[in-house]
Design an enzyme around this catalytic site. Structure first.
Site, PDB file in Angstrom:
ATOM      1  N   LYS A 117      16.513  -1.132 -67.599  1.00 48.19           N
ATOM      2  CA  LYS A 117      17.328  -0.928 -68.800  1.00 48.19           C
ATOM      3  C   LYS A 117      17.857   0.507 -68.827  1.00 48.19           C
ATOM      4  CE  LYS A 117      13.355   0.350 -71.664  1.00 48.19           C
ATOM      5  NZ  LYS A 117      12.564   0.069 -72.879  1.00 48.19           N
TER       6      LYS A 117
ATOM      7  N   ARG B 252       6.617  -3.047 -83.674  1.00 47.59           N
ATOM      8  CA  ARG B 252       8.040  -2.828 -83.487  1.00 47.59           C
ATOM      9  C   ARG B 252       8.747  -4.178 -83.471  1.00 47.59           C
ATOM     10  NH1 ARG B 252       9.683   0.712 -78.284  1.00 47.59           N
ATOM     11  NH2 ARG B 252       9.155  -1.253 -77.246  1.00 47.59           N
TER      12      ARG B 252
ATOM     13  N   TYR C 132      29.828  29.417 -78.262  1.00 47.02           N
ATOM     14  CA  TYR C 132      30.114  28.980 -79.624  1.00 47.02           C
ATOM     15  C   TYR C 132      29.125  29.570 -80.627  1.00 47.02           C
ATOM     16  CZ  TYR C 132      33.427  25.489 -77.892  1.00 47.02           C
ATOM     17  OH  TYR C 132      34.492  24.856 -77.309  1.00 47.02           O
TER      18      TYR C 132
ATOM     19  N   MET D  83      29.892  21.378 -74.857  1.00 50.15           N
ATOM     20  CA  MET D  83      30.079  19.984 -74.483  1.00 50.15           C
ATOM     21  C   MET D  83      30.120  19.803 -72.962  1.00 50.15           C
ATOM     22  SD  MET D  83      33.065  17.245 -75.516  1.00 50.15           S
ATOM     23  CE  MET D  83      32.608  17.256 -77.259  1.00 50.15           C
TER      24      MET D  83
END
Length: 368
Positions: A38, A136, A264, A313
């Site tokens: 997965k 869960r 930033y 980013m």
């Protein structure tokens, strides 16, 4: 291994084979092996990984969602594929692609039986998930009579496995809890099998369960993180080889003077002269902002370089004041020696999160 000329994830299939063999060595010969692929095979690339493991004779595969299973079917994966968390909107597609659903509630059982009957199925394989403490997903023991009564009304489906999920198998301080889960699973499945009239495959252990609880291997085990090289325990880690190496390069080097700011929001304001290197990898690639401001690090020419300022980013800056390096030099984010686990721990997270965050835009190279 070739030097990186861009951000690249190198995946060593020989290491994958080593980890598969190590896990299999812990099992009885007849115990089946389910490979968990997965989440893009934990950030590696599920198609080549599954293709390799299919040839290596993995018995089953598991994905989280139907579209992951579809992709495997589209790429010649013919072994059984368990979908761990199917959604109603995808059940017809799941059935059409011969994927096998985890049925974990009365609602999902009734929904899938309806679809299977409308598609004129006979004995379509389903897997029943029971809740033994993770809380869960899963049926409880009190649901057994409902399941049996429901199954007795249809020939459209057949239970091929019953399973549960250990909550803390890697934590030896939770041995009592884990053993209680194992005993509850035994109790639930014994009752269920008696009423069902035949014995499905039973499976409970994840990677740490395989290593720490051999008495709970039952008919099949499931492994994800172990295949990718993490034993979740310093005792076992020497026997596993991380399969992925994340590399990048230095794009530019800057000399900052005292009082200069970096990146930033002026994430770093220098109090002395420093040398920084800008790398073409950022939070869009999976190296998230939690690694900024000195928590994370990379290795440049074998020396540790802390990440400084805020992660951007598409870029990250590292302090290379003490390192002899040049633009174009290779940088190791993680590899076998400097593992993803080490980097993740430094930022207060786990290897699972770091490696599954890796963006598909990162170039992947498979080494054989």
């Amino acid at each position: 291994m070739p030097k990186a000329t861009e951000t690249t994830l190198e995946i060593d299939l020989k290491a994958l084979q080593n980890n598969f063999d190590e896990l299999k060595s812990k099992l009885q010969p007849k115990t089946k092996f389910l490979a968990v692929v997965k989440a893009f095979s934990y950030g590696n690339d599920s198609v080549p990984i599954a293709q390799y493991l299919q040839k290596a004779n993995a018995d089953y595969f598991a994905v989280a969602y139907t579209n992951e299973g579809e992709e495997l079917r589209n790429n010649d994966i013919t072994k059984p594929i368990l979908v761990l968390h199917p959604q109603k909107a995808n059940l017809q597609t799941l059935l059409n692609r011969r994927l096998e659903p985890s049925i974990y509630s009365k609602k999902t059982l009734l929904e899938f039986i309806s679809i299977a009957e409308n598609s004129n199925q006979n004995a379509y394989p389903i897997h029943l998930k029971f809740n033994t403490g993770l809380n869960r997903l899963g049926f409880d023991k009190i649901d057994i009579d409902f399941i049996i009564e429901t199954l007795a009304k249809t020939n459209a489906v057949k239970v091929v496995s019953c399973f549960s999920h250990l909550a803390a198998s890697e934590d030896l301080s939770e041995q009592e809890f884990t053993k209680n889960q194992i005993n509850l699973f035994k109790d639930i499945t014994s009752t269920f099998i008696t009423k069902l009239g035949y014995k499905p495959i039973l499976h409970l252990c994840n990677t740490s369960g395989i290593l720490n609880y051999p008495e709970a291997h039952f008919d099949m085990v499931r492994s994800g993180i172990g295949l990718y090289g993490f034993g979740n325990d310093v005792r076992y880690q020497p026997n596993f080889t991380p399969i992925a190496t994340l590399k990048t390069v230095i794009s530019q080097i800057h000399i900052l003077q005292p009082g200069d700011s970096l990146g930033y929001n002026r994430g770093l304001i220098t109090d002395k002269e420093i040398k920084t290197a800008t790398l073409p990898i950022g939070h869009a690639d999976g190296l998230t902002r939690i690694y900024g401001k000195g928590k994370g690090f990379v290795f440049v020419n074998g020396k540790k370089a802390p990440i400084v300022g805020n992660v951007c980013m598409d870029m990250v800056m590292v302090d290379v004041t003490h390192i002899d390096c040049n633009e174009g030099d290779e940088v190791i984010v993680f590899d076998r020696e400097h593992t993803a686990e080490n980097l993740a721990e430094a930022a207060g997270t786990i290897s699972y999160e770091l490696i599954t965050d890796l963006s598909k835009r990162i170039k992947r190279v498979f080494l054989t």
